[in-house]
Design a protein around this motif. Structure first.
Motif, PDB file in Angstrom:
ATOM      1  N   LYS A 226      -2.342  15.266   4.977  1.00 44.41           N
ATOM      2  CA  LYS A 226      -1.553  15.836   3.888  1.00 44.41           C
ATOM      3  C   LYS A 226      -2.364  15.852   2.592  1.00 44.41           C
ATOM      4  O   LYS A 226      -3.090  14.899   2.300  1.00 44.41           O
ATOM      5  N   PRO A 227      -2.240  16.905   1.783  1.00 42.09           N
ATOM      6  CA  PRO A 227      -2.942  16.943   0.502  1.00 42.09           C
ATOM      7  C   PRO A 227      -2.394  15.888  -0.451  1.00 42.09           C
ATOM      8  O   PRO A 227      -1.179  15.664  -0.517  1.00 42.09           O
ATOM      9  N   THR A 228      -3.283  15.213  -1.184  1.00 36.10           N
ATOM     10  CA  THR A 228      -2.867  14.133  -2.088  1.00 36.10           C
ATOM     11  C   THR A 228      -3.599  14.253  -3.420  1.00 36.10           C
ATOM     12  O   THR A 228      -4.089  13.253  -3.965  1.00 36.10           O
ATOM     13  N   VAL A 229      -3.670  15.466  -3.962  1.00 36.53           N
ATOM     14  CA  VAL A 229      -4.481  15.665  -5.157  1.00 36.53           C
ATOM     15  C   VAL A 229      -3.737  15.372  -6.458  1.00 36.53           C
ATOM     16  O   VAL A 229      -4.357  15.324  -7.521  1.00 36.53           O
ATOM     17  N   ALA A 230      -2.427  15.162  -6.386  1.00 34.12           N
ATOM     18  CA  ALA A 230      -1.667  14.867  -7.604  1.00 34.12           C
ATOM     19  C   ALA A 230      -1.460  13.366  -7.786  1.00 34.12           C
ATOM     20  O   ALA A 230      -0.596  12.937  -8.545  1.00 34.12           O
ATOM     21  N   THR A 231      -2.261  12.552  -7.102  1.00 27.70           N
ATOM     22  CA  THR A 231      -2.163  11.099  -7.240  1.00 27.70           C
ATOM     23  C   THR A 231      -2.946  10.639  -8.471  1.00 27.70           C
ATOM     24  O   THR A 231      -3.841  11.330  -8.963  1.00 27.70           O
ATOM     25  N   LEU A 418      -3.589  19.613 -11.389  1.00 25.23           N
ATOM     26  CA  LEU A 418      -3.530  19.116 -10.014  1.00 25.23           C
ATOM     27  C   LEU A 418      -2.109  19.107  -9.469  1.00 25.23           C
ATOM     28  O   LEU A 418      -1.907  19.245  -8.253  1.00 25.23           O
ATOM     29  N   THR A 419      -1.124  18.954 -10.315  1.00 29.41           N
ATOM     30  CA  THR A 419       0.270  19.025  -9.858  1.00 29.41           C
ATOM     31  C   THR A 419       0.569  20.417  -9.309  1.00 29.41           C
ATOM     32  O   THR A 419       1.215  20.564  -8.260  1.00 29.41           O
ATOM     33  N   GLN A 422      -1.417  20.859  -6.031  1.00 29.64           N
ATOM     34  CA  GLN A 422      -0.765  20.125  -4.944  1.00 29.64           C
ATOM     35  C   GLN A 422       0.313  20.976  -4.281  1.00 29.64           C
ATOM     36  O   GLN A 422       0.403  21.051  -3.043  1.00 29.64           O
ATOM     37  N   LYS A 423       1.128  21.644  -5.089  1.00 28.13           N
ATOM     38  CA  LYS A 423       2.199  22.492  -4.544  1.00 28.13           C
ATOM     39  C   LYS A 423       1.623  23.635  -3.717  1.00 28.13           C
ATOM     40  O   LYS A 423       2.146  23.975  -2.644  1.00 28.13           O
ATOM     41  N   GLU A 426       0.230  22.335  -0.368  1.00 30.80           N
ATOM     42  CA  GLU A 426       1.273  21.983   0.601  1.00 30.80           C
ATOM     43  C   GLU A 426       1.729  23.195   1.411  1.00 30.80           C
ATOM     44  O   GLU A 426       2.299  23.033   2.487  1.00 30.80           O
TER      45      GLU A 426
END
Length: 433
Positions: A226-231, A418-419, A422-423, A426
């Motif tokens: 799963k993409p996790t770039v908005a962490t 990045l938010t 992230q979308k 996904e």
């Protein structure tokens, strides 16, 4: 943060469009050699690679060694110049006439997800190839869903190029793998003369800022796919990178790069003495051997942990291969020390084989014009993180290119950029089932 276009064209990675043509070369044993070979293992193999004249020379020399040892194998090398490699090879495979052996890189799983290349685990086990011993941390870099799809062939970590004269003038010691983000930023500030000289060439290329992400404990794609770039970890790393230009002024702006000359980019600015530090791959060495600046190389600095991007390519077997056993026999030889020596002898790239990286031939190549710490590549191989070579690699990169355009111009911050990315990710990145 400008991206060096020569870097993108020379790094040996994929993401390619229309082919300019195919150069075919053949290597085979003499009639007497072929007669002495075992008929049960005799095979006519086609091997496709991309590149230019230097690549053609290096691969052909390696194939000549292969055929000399195994005269029962006949190898036809097809070199596809231009930007059409992936499209050309996929068309060949779809038509049932794909190569037996094919060069792949970070989009390896574009092929594997479509069952266009074969898993190699059984062939590697049968041949007794110890991937970890031969290649270290990158031994299974071309794996997906617990299956191996390519054997590393060329692989060198991103390294630090630094201007020794500029460092000495400021009394700054040579960079090391123990430099932290704080140490690095302090050095960049010391090495910057506003409007005339900059500490660093920038971090806007994915290979650069992703290294900082993994140094900070972040991941682009998590272990579940799963993409996790908005962490927070990823956001912090990207913002640190962007701040080098927009906040600290230690990286040239796009306009400042343009003022240096058309398409000069990071590699050119370093070679011209305009920036003190550049982070890129092995290929920059060839241009610097003729540069007037005094330079050397070092491992990439660290964050909370050490991590660095590796460049290179692997060798895979297409599903249309006529004799997979013979094809793997060829791959096994081409990635062993004897054949890998030719990669460095021709100055083509960094051999993936660790034994060769640590050999005198690599540490002091005959073509090098000045002392350079070439052992940095073997040292850096210990820090290589496993990049997410997912089937949607090309779509993922486009999402970053589009979504970070304003960020690199200083118009948006890392969190909001990045938010949004992230979308988008996904919708295009599907977790492994």
């Amino acid at each position: 943060m400008a991206i060096d276009k020569t870097r993108l064209s020379r790094r040996g990675f994929l993401g390619m469009g229309v082919a300019a043509g195919v150069i075919t070369l053949t290597a085979c044993g003499s009639d007497s050699d072929k007669a002495s070979g075992s008929s049960s293992t005799a095979a006519d193999l086609v091997m496709t690679v991309w590149g230019g004249d230097s690549d053609k020379t290096a691969y052909q020399q390696r194939i000549d060694l292969l055929v000399k040892k195994y005269p029962e194998l006949k190898i036809k090398l097809q070199l596809i110049p231009g930007d059409g490699y992936a499209q050309k090879v996929q068309t060949m495979i779809a038509g049932g006439k794909g190569p037996d052996i094919m060069q792949v890189a970070e989009n390896v799983n574009v092929y594997s997800s479509k069952s266009q290349i074969l898993p190699l685990d059984e062939l590697a086990a049968k041949a007794g190839v110890d991937l970890e011993k031969r290649f270290g941390a990158i031994g299974k870099i071309y794996s997906y869903q617990d299956k191996l799809y390519a054997v590393p062939d060329r692989s060198g970590a991103m390294i630090v190029y630094y201007n020794k004269t500029l460092f000495d003038a400021k009394g700054i010691k040579a960079p090391t793998a123990d430099w932290t983000w704080e140490t690095t930023l302090d050095a960049f500030k010391e090495l910057t003369v506003p409007g005339k000289q900059w500490g660093y060439s920038g971090g806007g290329w994915w290979a650069q800022w992703w290294s900082f992400v993994y140094q900070n404990g972040g991941k682009i794609i998590d272990d579940a796919g799963k993409p996790t770039v908005a962490t927070d970890e990823v956001i912090e790393a990207l913002q640190w990178t962007g701040d080098l230009m927009s906040k600290h002024g230690v990286v040239p702006t796009k306009k400042q790069y343009a003022d240096m000359g058309a398409d000069v980019g990071g590699d050119g600015a370093f070679a011209n003495g305009k920036v003190a530090v550049n982070t890129t791959g092995f290929w920059a060495i060839s241009g610097l051997t003729k540069s007037k600046i005094e330079w050397d190389i070092a491992p990439l600095w660290r964050g909370k942990e050490q991590a660095v991007t590796a460049f290179g390519s692997g060798l895979a077997i297409s599903r249309t291969a006529k004799n997979p056993d013979a094809a793997f026999k060829a791959i096994e030889f081409l990635t062993a020390p004897e054949a890998q020596q030719k990669i460095i002898a021709t100055g083509q790239d960094v051999p993936a084989n660790l034994e060769v990286q640590k050999s005198e031939a690599f540490l002091k190549p005959a073509w090098m014009t000045k002392p350079v710490k070439m052992d940095v590549f073997a040292q850096s191989s210990e820090f290589v993180y496993r990049a997410p070579f997912i089937p949607a690699w090309n779509e993922m990169q486009k999402a970053f290119d589009d979504g970070l355009a304003d960020f690199w111009l200083g118009k948006k911050d890392a969190r909001s950029s990045l938010t949004e990315i992230q979308k988008r990710l996904e919708t295009i990145v599907k977790p492994a089932s």
